[in-house]
Write a protein that holds these residues in place. Structure first.
Motif, PDB file in Angstrom:
ATOM      1  N   UNK A 350      37.046  32.977  36.891  1.00 62.31           N
ATOM      2  CA  UNK A 350      38.544  33.940  36.442  1.00 62.31           C
ATOM      3  C   UNK A 350      38.947  34.680  35.056  1.00 62.31           C
ATOM      4  N   UNK A 351      37.567  33.499  33.812  1.00 62.15           N
ATOM      5  CA  UNK A 351      37.993  34.979  32.873  1.00 62.15           C
ATOM      6  C   UNK A 351      36.839  36.343  32.984  1.00 62.15           C
ATOM      7  N   UNK A 352      35.920  36.157  33.470  1.00 64.07           N
ATOM      8  CA  UNK A 352      35.141  37.058  33.347  1.00 64.07           C
ATOM      9  C   UNK A 352      35.956  38.059  34.437  1.00 64.07           C
ATOM     10  N   UNK A 353      36.314  37.183  35.652  1.00 66.41           N
ATOM     11  CA  UNK A 353      36.598  38.838  36.331  1.00 66.41           C
ATOM     12  C   UNK A 353      38.318  38.901  35.693  1.00 66.41           C
ATOM     13  N   UNK A 354      39.014  38.661  35.479  1.00 65.86           N
ATOM     14  CA  UNK A 354      40.798  38.937  34.638  1.00 65.86           C
ATOM     15  C   UNK A 354      40.274  40.035  33.517  1.00 65.86           C
ATOM     16  N   UNK A 355      39.222  39.183  32.741  1.00 60.67           N
ATOM     17  CA  UNK A 355      38.895  40.790  31.446  1.00 60.67           C
ATOM     18  C   UNK A 355      38.201  41.664  31.964  1.00 60.67           C
ATOM     19  N   UNK A 356      37.239  41.892  32.887  1.00 63.29           N
ATOM     20  CA  UNK A 356      36.750  42.860  33.344  1.00 63.29           C
ATOM     21  C   UNK A 356      37.921  43.784  33.870  1.00 63.29           C
ATOM     22  N   UNK A 357      38.009  43.475  35.410  1.00 66.83           N
ATOM     23  CA  UNK A 357      39.703  43.719  36.125  1.00 66.83           C
ATOM     24  C   UNK A 357      40.668  44.157  34.650  1.00 66.83           C
ATOM     25  N   UNK A 358      40.890  43.229  34.524  1.00 68.05           N
ATOM     26  CA  UNK A 358      42.263  43.953  33.186  1.00 68.05           C
ATOM     27  C   UNK A 358      41.750  45.311  32.782  1.00 68.05           C
ATOM     28  N   UNK A 359      40.472  45.106  32.410  1.00 63.94           N
ATOM     29  CA  UNK A 359      39.905  45.988  31.506  1.00 63.94           C
ATOM     30  C   UNK A 359      39.931  47.836  32.428  1.00 63.94           C
ATOM     31  N   UNK A 360      40.079  47.402  33.337  1.00 58.85           N
ATOM     32  CA  UNK A 360      39.881  48.746  34.972  1.00 58.85           C
ATOM     33  C   UNK A 360      41.425  49.325  35.226  1.00 58.85           C
ATOM     34  N   UNK A 361      42.203  47.729  35.038  1.00 57.61           N
ATOM     35  CA  UNK A 361      43.349  47.740  35.326  1.00 57.61           C
ATOM     36  C   UNK A 361      44.564  48.587  34.216  1.00 57.61           C
TER      37      UNK A 361
END
Length: 447
Positions: A350-361
């Protein structure tokens, strides 16, 4: 006329910073050498070094605080996932690839681009690459020298080869998105007609790539671009696309049984799915199983292949047949879930998905805000449509694919264009204005 006669040294100086980025895109036209770092990857590393040298010489801040946070956010999840990898080599290698594509290359594009003129030069390089790869792909289909598909060597893969069947589809799709954005902007009529013609021509090799994910992402992205450009223009372009599709698929005999079957299979994912769809569902289930095992940090970078068999159902096949396009036939193991979000979730948690997808968003929000601003006032609508379109295409395609292969570096350049539009355009003067050298060059090309 005097403003059109810009001396050659000044032209080179005007385009100098963007040339390394154009070279990264251009080197993807060379035949793929295998799974290792290709010429484009090496050039991207050189572009990073060139950017560092320029920053040291000019003694200026590389990124604004906002840009540093948005582009640097994925580093948090990557660092944690790298520490949890099964081996140090896998962790370092995986982290290096992610940093290259999602942090370093976008940051270099953000720093080196100085205005809309540079942006358009780089966008046209995407179109040029797509035309070249598309031409090679159509030749492969016509002559039966492409990658293997349903027992025949007809799949268009361009110079990427059978090992990277998504390479040409990605390059051509991004070229279509760039061409569509350039055609919908306020550029001179000659440029808009040329861009629209390129977009229509690229429909054929995109169809012959047999890539369902690329089709869906391209149709969705171009539809959004048309809607943002205006309803009247959307109707005109839509009619032209339908007409060209009828000519290509019907009049020229492109609508083969294999292509029709591939299109129909998009809606048959639950009724009678083919083996590729079954494999994909099985891999997706395996990825979610890994995430449940390590919900916060995942199983570690490049850990999916190692943990796949413990979580995959028996329905998963041993691999897919790979051959043709100059390569030998062999069985290629399925070592990723073919879904970027699930790959990140399984390996980085979850940490990786939230940080990477958060950057894209965050990038998408900033880019859309900039686009809405220029729709009301100011130039640059074509750049905004290209920037938003590139990121939207990538986010959609990631539901059907993930990173891997020589074409991956193209993703980093595309994200850099979006980052420049959303994060940098209001923080320094736009040298694409008619008062600058780059602006005069752009006017010269337009005329």
């Amino acid at each position: 006329m005097s403003h059109l006669l810009v001396p050659l040294p000044r032209r080179a100086a005007a385009l100098g910073p963007v040339l390394p980025l154009v070279a990264v895109v251009a080197l993807l036209a060379l035949p793929s050498a295998g799974d290792g770092a290709g010429p484009a990857d090496v050039m991207s590393a050189l572009a990073v070094g060139y950017c560092v040298v320029r920053l040291l010489r000019e003694r200026r801040r590389p990124l604004s605080p906002r840009a540093a946070v948005v582009l640097g956010l994925p580093v948090v999840g990557l660092a944690l996932a790298a520490m949890g990898s099964g081996s140090a080599a896998a962790g370092i290698g995986g982290m290096g690839r992610y940093l290259q594509v999602f942090v370093l290359v976008p940051a270099v594009v953000l720093v080196l681009l100085r205005g809309r003129a540079d942006f358009r030069v780089l966008a046209w390089s995407f179109v040029g690459l797509a035309l070249w790869q598309g031409a090679v792909g159509v030749h492969q289909y016509v002559t039966g020298t492409g990658a293997s598909y349903q027992g025949e060597t007809v799949r268009a893969v361009g110079t990427f080869g059978a090992q990277d069947v998504m390479g040409m589809a990605t390059a051509v799709s991004l070229g279509v998105v760039c061409a569509a954005g350039l055609a919908l902007g306020p550029a001179p009529r000659r440029q808009r007609v040329a861009a629209a013609g390129c977009a229509l021509v690229l429909v054929l090799p995109l169809a012959l790539s047999f890539s369902r994910g690329a089709w869906i992402a391209t149709v969705l992205t171009c539809s959004v671009q048309l809607a943002l450009a205006g309803l009247r223009r959307a109707l005109k372009v839509g009619a032209a696309v339908v007409a060209s599709g009828v000519v290509l698929m019907g009049g020229l005999g492109v609508g083969t049984a294999m292509l029709s079957e591939r299109v129909d299979s998009i809606t048959q994912v639950t009724d009678v799915p083919d083996q590729s769809v079954i494999d994909r569902y099985t891999l997706w289930a395996a990825a979610t199983g890994m995430w449940r095992e390590e919900p916060l940090t995942g199983v570690g970078l490049k850990g999916f292949p190692e943990h796949r068999d413990r979580h995959a159902a028996l329905a998963l096949s041993s691999g897919s047949d790979v051959g043709g396009a100059g390569g030998t036939y062999h069985r290629q193991a399925l070592l990723s879930p073919h879904n970027m979000y699930l790959l990140v979730l399984s390996e980085q948690g979850l940490v990786g998905l939230l940080t990477l997808a958060g950057s894209w968003l965050a990038l998408l929000v900033c880019a859309v805000r900039g686009l809405l601003r220029v729709r009301r006032r100011g130039p640059g609508l074509d750049c905004g449509l290209v920037a938003c379109g590139l990121l939207l295409w990538q986010l959609t395609d990631y539901a059907y694919g993930d990173i891997g292969g020589p074409s991956t570096v193209l993703t980093g350049v595309a994200l850099g264009l979006t980052a420049w539009w959303g994060l940098a355009r209001d923080e320094r003067p736009d040298t694409a204005s008619p008062d600058g050298v780059a602006g005069r060059l752009e006017e010269a090309v337009a005329r």
